[in-house]
Design a protein around this motif. Sequence first.
Motif, mmCIF file in Angstrom:
data_model
loop_
_atom_site.group_PDB
_atom_site.id
_atom_site.type_symbol
_atom_site.label_atom_id
_atom_site.label_comp_id
_atom_site.label_asym_id
_atom_site.label_seq_id
_atom_site.Cartn_x
_atom_site.Cartn_y
_atom_site.Cartn_z
ATOM 1 N N GLY A 94 -1.144 9.402 5.098
ATOM 2 C CA GLY A 94 0.308 9.467 4.972
ATOM 3 C C GLY A 94 1.043 8.311 5.626
ATOM 4 N N ARG A 95 0.323 7.229 5.957
ATOM 5 C CA ARG A 95 1.015 6.088 6.566
ATOM 6 C C ARG A 95 1.399 5.082 5.492
ATOM 7 N N PHE A 96 2.415 5.477 4.722
ATOM 8 C CA PHE A 96 2.758 4.651 3.567
ATOM 9 C C PHE A 96 3.301 3.300 3.974
ATOM 10 N N ARG A 97 3.992 3.267 5.094
ATOM 11 C CA ARG A 97 4.684 2.040 5.474
ATOM 12 C C ARG A 97 3.701 0.985 5.981
ATOM 13 N N GLU A 98 2.602 1.437 6.631
ATOM 14 C CA GLU A 98 1.681 0.473 7.238
ATOM 15 C C GLU A 98 0.643 -0.008 6.234
ATOM 16 N N ILE A 99 0.653 0.605 5.064
ATOM 17 C CA ILE A 99 -0.413 0.328 4.109
ATOM 18 C C ILE A 99 -0.416 -1.151 3.714
ATOM 19 N N THR A 121 0.157 4.175 -6.604
ATOM 20 C CA THR A 121 0.000 5.502 -6.006
ATOM 21 C C THR A 121 0.754 5.580 -4.680
ATOM 22 N N ALA A 122 0.579 4.503 -3.873
ATOM 23 C CA ALA A 122 1.237 4.492 -2.565
ATOM 24 C C ALA A 122 2.739 4.624 -2.739
ATOM 25 N N TYR A 123 3.268 3.862 -3.666
ATOM 26 C CA TYR A 123 4.699 3.857 -3.893
ATOM 27 C C TYR A 123 5.183 5.232 -4.349
ATOM 28 N N GLN A 124 4.454 5.808 -5.326
ATOM 29 C CA GLN A 124 4.883 7.101 -5.867
ATOM 30 C C GLN A 124 4.763 8.216 -4.826
ATOM 31 N N THR A 125 3.619 8.166 -4.098
ATOM 32 C CA THR A 125 3.433 9.198 -3.069
ATOM 33 C C THR A 125 4.551 9.106 -2.033
ATOM 34 N N GLU A 126 4.895 7.867 -1.665
ATOM 35 C CA GLU A 126 5.949 7.718 -0.667
ATOM 36 C C GLU A 126 7.266 8.289 -1.190
ATOM 37 N N GLU A 127 7.539 7.984 -2.464
ATOM 38 C CA GLU A 127 8.760 8.517 -3.078
ATOM 39 C C GLU A 127 8.789 10.036 -2.989
ATOM 40 N N GLN A 128 7.640 10.634 -3.445
ATOM 41 C CA GLN A 128 7.561 12.099 -3.452
ATOM 42 C C GLN A 128 7.672 12.658 -2.043
ATOM 43 N N PHE A 129 6.961 11.968 -1.137
ATOM 44 C CA PHE A 129 6.965 12.411 0.253
ATOM 45 C C PHE A 129 8.386 12.376 0.819
ATOM 46 N N SER A 133 10.380 15.406 2.212
ATOM 47 C CA SER A 133 10.818 15.522 3.603
ATOM 48 C C SER A 133 12.322 15.630 3.696
ATOM 49 N N LYS A 134 13.028 15.011 2.752
ATOM 50 C CA LYS A 134 14.481 15.161 2.746
ATOM 51 C C LYS A 134 14.844 16.624 2.491
ATOM 52 N N GLU A 135 14.143 17.195 1.494
ATOM 53 C CA GLU A 135 14.402 18.600 1.179
ATOM 54 C C GLU A 135 14.074 19.488 2.358
ATOM 55 N N GLN A 136 12.920 19.159 2.988
ATOM 56 C CA GLN A 136 12.497 19.975 4.117
ATOM 57 C C GLN A 136 13.492 19.841 5.271
ATOM 58 N N ALA A 137 13.936 18.604 5.513
ATOM 59 C CA ALA A 137 14.892 18.373 6.593
ATOM 60 C C ALA A 137 16.171 19.161 6.334
ATOM 61 N N MET A 138 16.561 19.178 5.056
ATOM 62 C CA MET A 138 17.786 19.883 4.698
ATOM 63 C C MET A 138 17.614 21.380 4.955
ATOM 64 N N LEU A 139 16.457 21.887 4.504
ATOM 65 C CA LEU A 139 16.202 23.316 4.681
ATOM 66 C C LEU A 139 16.130 23.683 6.157
#
Lengths: 472, 226
Positions: A94-99, A121-129, A133-139
């Motif tokens: 899950g370290r999309f930024r350091e990849i 894949t990295a780009y898409q996974t990061e998008e989804q992630f 996380s935005k949704e989770q943060a909101m919830l």
Amino acid sequence: MKSRFHLRILWPFVLILVVSLAVLVLLFPLVQDSISQHALETGGEANYLPIFALVFLILAIGLMVGVLINIYYTNQHLSTLEDLSDAAKELGEGRFREIKIPEDVGNIPEMQDLADALQKTAYQTEEQFNTLSKEQAMLSAVLENMTDGVLIADDSGNVQMLNAAAEKLFKVENEQAIGRSLVEVMRHYSLVELWEKTKNGNPETITMELGSAHKYLQVIGINLKKDLPGRTMLLFQDLTQTHQLEIVRRDFVSNISHELRTPIAGLKAISETMLDGALDDPPAARKFLIRMDNEIDNLIQMVNELLELSRIEAGRSNFEFQRSKPCEMISNAVERMSFQAQKADLLLTQDCPEGLPQVLADPTRISQVFVNLIHNAIKFTPPGGSIHLTAWQEGNEVVFLVRDNGVGIARKNLKRIFERFYKADRARSGGGTGLGLSICKHIIDAHGGRIWAESEENVGSKFFFTIPASAV
Amino acid sequence: MSRFTLDQEIKLVQDEILLLGSLVEQAILNSVDALQRRDAIAAKNVYDNDRKINAKHHAIENHILITMATQSPLASDLRFLAAMLEVNTELERMGDYAKGISKVAIRLADTDYAIPIREIQQMADLATSMLHRSLGAFVAGDIVAAYSIPQEDNQVDELYESIYRKIIEGMIKNPDTISLGNQVMWVIHNLERTADRVTNICERVVFIVSGESVEFDGMEEEHQDE
């Protein structure tokens, strides 16, 4: 694809083989002649051994060069592969930024494809992630900031999640509560019963009072079998304030009916007596009329106070602020109330230091505050006591004090006396409406001041209020 | 028997104890509430509910004894189970106090005797809050709380003294109230005893955690002697 890759790895060997064979084929006729000539001259047999040795040497050198080239290529591929596999690992963690996906993959189309796929894949996974996380943060922001408590239990009755409001309600911390049994966290049998009832059934709502803190709760139990099988959610709504308001309202209705009934019953008794014949006795009739007049005054005062309070509370009351002298307001109040104090056998005194700044106030309203406070002091001070008025400056406001040496107010009542209809001592407060101090508070609030009380039982009470000093 | 089962059994008994504690806590609060509202029906409910408390008490006792007999607990587990047996009894007694208060509430429901209800409510709130926290300390093995909770008993005693004096004064002024005043004495006596029994629970906590036997009542009396 595969064959291409194999070819690329094998071409050095093929090249070496071809070159060696070419050398052999080209050189052999030349060398053969000289060897056979040499054999004729010496009379021995033709010795082809050196030529074969040479060919082998060339082949061996070619092989070694091939191996070296191959090692170089394989290394290059391996390190690219290693980079890509590291990148894939980081992606998994899950370290999309350091990849780091190698941009130059050594001109190998397959590697390039892999790198591109990985990048995508990295780009898409990061998008989804990020979306998740935005949704989770909101919830979780909603959960943590909502005033209702939320708790989720698993099917064996252990707490799985609770929000901040629930933590506060049950005085537990999240880490301590998770995984513990419901009874250990909530400590109330009604709530455990609610969970037992709803975990396999329909949603249910109960209202209850929680322990010695007397929190009044509405609790809804809902089983979450659709989304989270086995889990049950308990939702806690704190109705303590609403409940208290309800009590205040109930108290008000009963108070006001009681307060109205007393003077009306008096009036009724007097009018009946007069109708029964007292009317024919003018001196007695006059006495009765005076009493009726008093009772009516009481009623008028009560109704006026109620109206006044609702006007001030609605913000519809007009204040006429003007620069006023604090000492003048004190002496006016003392003058106004001295007769009543005298009647109750109380000493009403004042002292006011010179040089107090003027205040911006509505003198009529402030006089009303003083009258209310002195009136209370008279009511709650036994005969022979004293009431003292004074004022002083503190910062840029003037503090006024009405002090008595009466029965005082119990500490637990002290913070409630400014509430509407609150009477600390019902028996003693007599005909009061329980509105006086509430009106005072509203008037002082409108002046931008504060009002508070200090008291000790059987020693006396002190009522303070402040009014900001006039700027000029 | 496996360790897992013993742990599970202990956890189950512990939860049952907490449930019983909550029943008792609510019974005390409800009885005082019934007294305040002069609500004979509510008082009768508390009175009848005592059966539920007694049944739970017996069930817990059985559960503990069976666990002891079948799981052969040792050392700290045995100590904890034995302590729970004692806490169980304390809770049952407190339930009886609530029943006693509700009995008085039934008798006073139709009278206009001036009950010093605010102070009594304060006493009940304090005692039940102590009970609540002592059981929390019991399951958590919180020895700090176990030492600090019994100190609040002094406040309960002070309230007891002040209400006691108030009632006596009332009796002197108006001897007609002697009989009813005496009933209210029972209420405050029961609340005072409840708080005393909470200190017993705290003693058990200290025993489980440290193995030491302390007497909080004794300590207070020494303080009072000083």
